[in-house]
Every structure is written in C-alpha cells, then in structure tokens.
Design a protein around this motif. Structure first.
Motif, PDB file in Angstrom:
ATOM      1  N   ASP A  38       0.835  -1.205   0.000  1.00 11.40           N
ATOM      2  CA  ASP A  38       0.000   0.000   0.000  1.00 11.40           C
ATOM      3  C   ASP A  38       0.868   1.253   0.000  1.00 11.40           C
ATOM      4  O   ASP A  38       0.675   2.174  -0.800  1.00 11.40           O
ATOM      5  N   GLY A  76       0.151   8.104   1.584  1.00  6.85           N
ATOM      6  CA  GLY A  76      -0.655   6.961   1.981  1.00  6.85           C
ATOM      7  C   GLY A  76      -0.102   6.319   3.233  1.00  6.85           C
ATOM      8  O   GLY A  76       1.112   6.123   3.356  1.00  6.85           O
ATOM      9  N   SER A  78      -0.892   2.969   5.797  1.00  6.95           N
ATOM     10  CA  SER A  78      -1.642   1.719   5.904  1.00  6.95           C
ATOM     11  C   SER A  78      -1.306   1.029   7.219  1.00  6.95           C
ATOM     12  O   SER A  78      -0.131   0.931   7.592  1.00  6.95           O
ATOM     13  N   ALA A 178      -4.927   0.816  -3.497  1.00  6.52           N
ATOM     14  CA  ALA A 178      -4.642   0.558  -2.086  1.00  6.52           C
ATOM     15  C   ALA A 178      -5.725  -0.331  -1.484  1.00  6.52           C
ATOM     16  O   ALA A 178      -6.890  -0.250  -1.856  1.00  6.52           O
ATOM     17  N   ARG A 179      -5.322  -1.191  -0.545  1.00  9.39           N
ATOM     18  CA  ARG A 179      -6.260  -2.112   0.099  1.00  9.39           C
ATOM     19  C   ARG A 179      -7.091  -2.851  -0.952  1.00  9.39           C
ATOM     20  O   ARG A 179      -8.325  -2.882  -0.903  1.00  9.39           O
ATOM     21  N   PHE A 212      -6.785   2.411   6.339  1.00 14.01           N
ATOM     22  CA  PHE A 212      -6.000   3.161   5.351  1.00 14.01           C
ATOM     23  C   PHE A 212      -6.426   4.615   5.373  1.00 14.01           C
ATOM     24  O   PHE A 212      -7.618   4.930   5.375  1.00 14.01           O
TER      25      PHE A 212
END
Length: 249
Positions: A38, A76, A78, A178-179, A212
C-alpha cells in the motif's frame, strides 16, 4: 542494502561484533505484504532523486505496523496488526519492493505464514524471518522523513467549504489500488476535501475502510476557485427534442 540470509548464523555474527542483540517480534506475512505494498504506491520514484521520499517509513509498536510514504503530491498510510517492540525503520524503495515480493502469500497459506522481525540498534538493521524459511535483512536509511502527521487534518473545521476540487488523475488512480482485497470485497473510498487557512483548496483526506488513510494534493484552480459550469453538449439538441416529442402518443 538488502541481503537474503542463507544461514541462521548470520544474525548471531552481527551480535558477536558488539552490536546489541536483536529483539524478536511477529506478524502475519499477509499483513506485512498489505501494509508495505500500500505504502509503495505513494513513494517517490527513483527519477525524483529524493532519497528521503524514495522510501517507506515503517512504524512498529502499539499492536500495529503503520507503513507510510509520500512523494509530496500524495500520501498513503496503511495499518496492520503486529505484536512486539516499538521501533521505526526507513526502508529504501528497492528494499521495500523486494520485501513485498517475499511477503506475498498464497491465499491458502495466509492464516499460517508468519514473520518474525529481528531488530538491531533500534532499527539500524532489521531482519524479516518467514515461517516458510525465507529471510531478508534490511539496513535502515539514515534520512529525515517529513513530519507526516502534521499534514493530516485533525478535525472537520476546514472541510466542506469548497465545492470544486481539481485532481491529477494519475495521482487519484493510486488510491484505487490501495487495500485491493478490501476494495474488491466492497470497501468504500470516502473523501474529505479541505481548505487552507486562507480559504484556498487544501489537501483532500481519503479513507478506505478502517485501516487506510491518505492525502491527495489538489490542482490549483485557474482563478480563485473552480467554477461549476454544465457543458453545453449535455443539453438536448432542439431537433432531437422536437422529434422525440412527436413520437409520444
């Protein structure tokens, strides 16, 4: 620097040279893969020539691992579960990519494949030992990462004051990756545009699920603000309207 350890004695050799003994910690390999992959989406590329941004910051402690990266335009962070001591390490981009590759786990093995994390000198060197036999040693980068928490909105006081926000599509697209597992299972992306203290468009906070959090920097508007204007081509042509009305009986 990254190296794949071929014998258990490699870690013992480091301690024998007078360096403090490593401390063992643990987490799931799947979790490590999720957090680091991520964060890598938001790290600066090597072409940027900014070593402190061509990296992933790994913060271990408090029952969690937080992996964070930024290239100044996006950020970002995570979070995944982790058990063990608290420490921080800056991992170079190439090392982070190698770690993601090693941590990738088949779905049938996700519940059982684990990682033991050994730490030397508070993160100067970190070794990841996988329960399936692989090991990887990473030496932390001696660089100063931005104080990223200061960039995050602390409350909603500066949100909702602007209607139009401009974004670079390539940056926005990173958040769709992401995720990935959670998004595939229906997790929603929620965005919170903000304004600066001077009333200009500020960073947009982005949440995906509970673990996130990201920031997307906006494009500066051509004037003081983005003005909404419905495109004229959306209006129905008069000839179409007339012919359509004639067909209704």
């Amino acid at each position: 620097m990254t190296s794949v350890l071929e014998r258990p004695g490699d870690v013992a050799d480091v301690a024998a040279e007078g360096v403090s003994a490593p401390v063992a910690n643990s987490m799931k390999a799947k979790a490590l893969h999720t957090a680091v992959s991520d964060a890598l989406l938001f790290a600066a590329p090597a072409s940027a020539r900014l070593p402190f941004l061509e990296a992933v910051r790994l913060e271990f402690g408090g029952g969690q691992l937080v992996a964070v990266a930024t290239d100044r335009f996006v950020l970002g962070a995570s979070r995944v579960e982790y058990a063990g001591e608290s420490f921080m390490v800056m991992v170079a981009g190439n090392d982070a990519r190698a770690l993601v590759k090693m941590a990738k786990t088949l779905k049938r093995d996700e519940a059982d494949r684990a990682v033991t994390v050994e730490v030397v000198d508070a993160g100067a060197q970190v070794t990841f030992h996988f329960s399936t036999g692989e090991s990887m040693s990473v030496r932390g980068l001696d660089v100063e990462f931005p104080n990223w928490r200061q960039l995050l909105p602390s409350d909603a006081s500066r949100m909702g004051g602007i209607v139009g926000m401009g974004y670079t599509l390539a940056y926005l697209g990173r958040f769709t990756k992401a995720r990935a597992d959670e998004q595939g299972a229906g997790a929603q992306m929620v965005v919170f545009p903000s304004v600066t203290s001077s009333g200009k468009p500020g960073p947009t906070a982005i949440r995906i699920g509970e673990d996130f959090f990201g920031l997307l920097m906006p494009i500066r508007p051509p004037g003081d603000e983005w003005q909404f204007e419905r495109p004229s081509w959306l209006d129905e042509a008069s000839s179409v309207a007339v012919s359509g009305a004639g067909e209704v009986r």
